[in-house]
Design a protein around this motif. Structure first.
Motif, short mmCIF file in Angstrom:
data_model
loop_
_atom_site.label_atom_id
_atom_site.label_comp_id
_atom_site.label_asym_id
_atom_site.label_seq_id
_atom_site.Cartn_x
_atom_site.Cartn_y
_atom_site.Cartn_z
N SER A 187 0.86 -1.28 0.06
CA SER A 187 -0.19 0.10 -0.05
C SER A 187 0.79 1.29 0.17
CB SER A 187 -0.78 0.14 1.18
OG SER A 187 -1.46 1.27 1.53
N PRO A 188 0.64 2.32 -0.94
CA PRO A 188 1.10 3.54 -0.69
C PRO A 188 1.24 4.18 0.63
CG PRO A 188 0.05 3.46 -2.89
CD PRO A 188 -0.58 2.47 -1.74
N ASP A 191 4.70 3.84 1.99
CA ASP A 191 5.98 4.35 1.22
C ASP A 191 6.80 5.57 2.20
OD1 ASP A 191 5.11 2.66 -0.86
OD2 ASP A 191 4.55 4.69 -2.09
N SER A 318 -6.12 5.15 1.91
CA SER A 318 -6.13 3.73 1.67
C SER A 318 -7.70 3.04 2.10
CB SER A 318 -4.88 3.28 2.18
OG SER A 318 -5.32 1.55 2.18
N TYR A 359 -6.95 1.38 -2.81
CA TYR A 359 -6.30 2.90 -2.77
C TYR A 359 -7.06 3.98 -3.39
CZ TYR A 359 -2.62 6.52 -2.72
OH TYR A 359 -1.88 7.67 -2.81
N ALA A 365 -0.12 7.81 -6.39
CA ALA A 365 0.47 6.44 -6.52
C ALA A 365 -0.36 5.57 -7.06
CB ALA A 365 1.12 5.91 -5.20
N CYS A 373 -1.77 -1.35 -4.62
CA CYS A 373 -1.86 0.29 -4.96
C CYS A 373 -2.98 0.80 -5.68
CB CYS A 373 -0.68 0.38 -6.00
SG CYS A 373 0.90 0.08 -5.20
#
Length: 458
Positions: A187-188, A191, A318, A359, A365, A373
């Motif tokens: 999942s972003p 990041d 998310s 997401y 992203a 993503c």
């Protein structure tokens, strides 16, 4: 993809149930069910919980055995490992495998079982909810086999581990220490926190997943390099939480929402066993209060993750921030705001996307095909559907259930789908997709579970 409120015909439902049943039969190993014969050839923790939820309509006893097999590998400190390895499977069939995790040696001090190899991290705590639903499907068989009596203390120990050893902030919420623990691996949301992690070189490991799936669907080698570094360092600390510096530590609203739902389920299990349900209810309410106080973000209209190490909110939107819809005592104003967010441009439920994407559709992203993503996942939409019903959004819940059934059949029970086109991605004949399909079909025909849930939470 089109969605109708009438859903598939009786003939189509029968064919879909038959095909979904074949998937679960084909993926059954004799003790448990693999998510996928090729991509995931072992037993996965939250997969087995969803699989049991579907299996209960086919064979309550097999559903009980699914959970018993998983809990049979529980560690002495209470954790339920995210993978239980099958020794009959080749070591190179999945990475990281048992030779990487080394649970029986590296995890000995934390109570790893000596007779079975497992991973050392965990996955979302949906197991008590699954156990309650499995019991409800055949109470007589459950009582005869002593299913709840056996599993209840193990589930209590599991929750105690999370609330004792994973509350790093004193907020009363459990933290995850690896992206895989969220179940939403790349999942972003992760990041930012992952920028702190120095990846191991890609040449130092061999990814078995790329032999069975399009690389465009999977996490990148850079992601994997960081995942491996985190797991290896955790292993190097004996998988202990106390006294360990966790470079990745996040309070994840979806993880904690499922813990709350499972505490409510434990209250129901306790009552069936003649025990006091009040401690579970009180714990669920305390967790709900903490979740709202620390992770609810009015500006986003949803819950957001918190980076524990940096002590800041992660602003990525998310689907994990919508999973608290499954919390029954969520304040009405918050549930209403989350419904607006789910229907809005960021998630497009019922308009842009028939299923809720993983997401933000507008996020920088967003990638409609790459794992967590953006693609829509069937187990996640099962949770969202449950939450919609708990908060009175019956029309949206019915539309979502029918959309899931349409997408599952059209994609050959894909691991996940492109949320914009409905195209299947990842593996096909995926177990939890088949399982939630069977559960939705059964509730389409009978519609009893949610009425029972409402009585439970009163």
């Amino acid at each position: 993809m089109t969605t109708t409120l009438t859903g598939p015909s009786a003939q189509a439902r029968a064919a879909l149930r038959r095909d979904a049943t074949r998937v679960l039969l084909a993926n059954w190993t004799g003790m448990s069910t693999v998510p996928s014969r090729t991509l995931y050839p072992h037993q996965w923790s939250w997969d087995s919980a969803f699989i049991a939820i579907g299996l209960r309509h086919l064979s309550p006893r097999r559903a009980q055995r699914e959970l018993e097999a998983l809990l049979g590998a529980q560690w002495g400190d209470g954790r339920i490992p995210h993978i239980v390895f099958n020794p009959a499977v080749r070591l190179d069939a999945y990475f990281p495998g048992p030779d990487f995790w080394q649970s029986t040696t590296a995890g000995r001090a934390a109570g790893a079982p000596p007779g079975v190899e497992t991973s050392g991290i965990v996955q979302p705590p949906v197991h008590a909810l699954a156990a309650a639903l499995v019991h409800r499907s055949d109470p007589e068989s459950s009582r005869r086999r002593g299913f709840l009596k056996w599993i209840y203390p193990r589930l209590v120990a599991w929750h105690a581990y999370l609330l004792r050893d994973r509350d790093f902030t004193g907020h009363g919420l459990a933290s995850i220490v690896h992206p895989w623990e969220s179940g939403m691996d790349n999942s972003p949301c992760w990041d930012g926190p992952l920028q702190r992690i120095v990846p191991v070189p890609a040449a130092s490991f061999r990814r078995a997943d790329l032999a069975h799936s399009d690389p465009a669907d999977r996490p990148t080698d850079l992601d994997y390099g960081r995942y491996v570094r985190l797991a290896a360092d955790y292993r190097g600390h004996g998988y202990r939480d106390a006294g360990t510096s966790h470079p990745f530590a996040v309070e994840d609203p979806g993880f904690n929402a499922l813990l709350i739902a499972s505490e409510h389920a434990l209250a129901g299990i306790a009552r069936v066993l003649g025990r006091d349900p009040r401690p579970h209810r009180e714990r669920a309410e305390a967790l709900t209060d903490s979740l709202v106080r620390h992770l609810w973000q009015p500006h986003a209209g949803m819950f957001l993750c918190r980076d524990v190490r940096a002590d800041r909110v992660i602003e990525e939107m998310s689907v994990t921030g919508l999973l608290p819809l499954v919390v029954p005592s969520l304040p009405g104003r918050i549930a209403s705001a989350m419904l607006r967010t789910a229907r809005g441009d960021h998630f497009g439920l019922g308009s842009t996307s028939a299923l809720v994407p993983s997401y933000d559709l507008l996020g920088s992203a967003f990638d409609a095909s790459r794992y967590w993503c953006g693609p829509a996942w069937f187990n996640i939409n099962w949770i969202i559907e449950r939450g919609l019903r708990l908060h009175g959004a019956e029309t949206e819940a019915s539309a979502l259930r029918h959309a899931v059934l349409d997408a599952a059949g059209a994609s050959r029970f894909a691991e996940y789908i492109d949320p914009l086109t409905g195209r299947g991605r990842g593996a096909t004949h995926f177990s939890w997709t088949a399982a939630v399909t069977i559960d939705f079909l059964a509730r389409h025909d009978h519609g009893r579970d949610h009425e029972h849930d409402r009585r439970e939470y009163r």
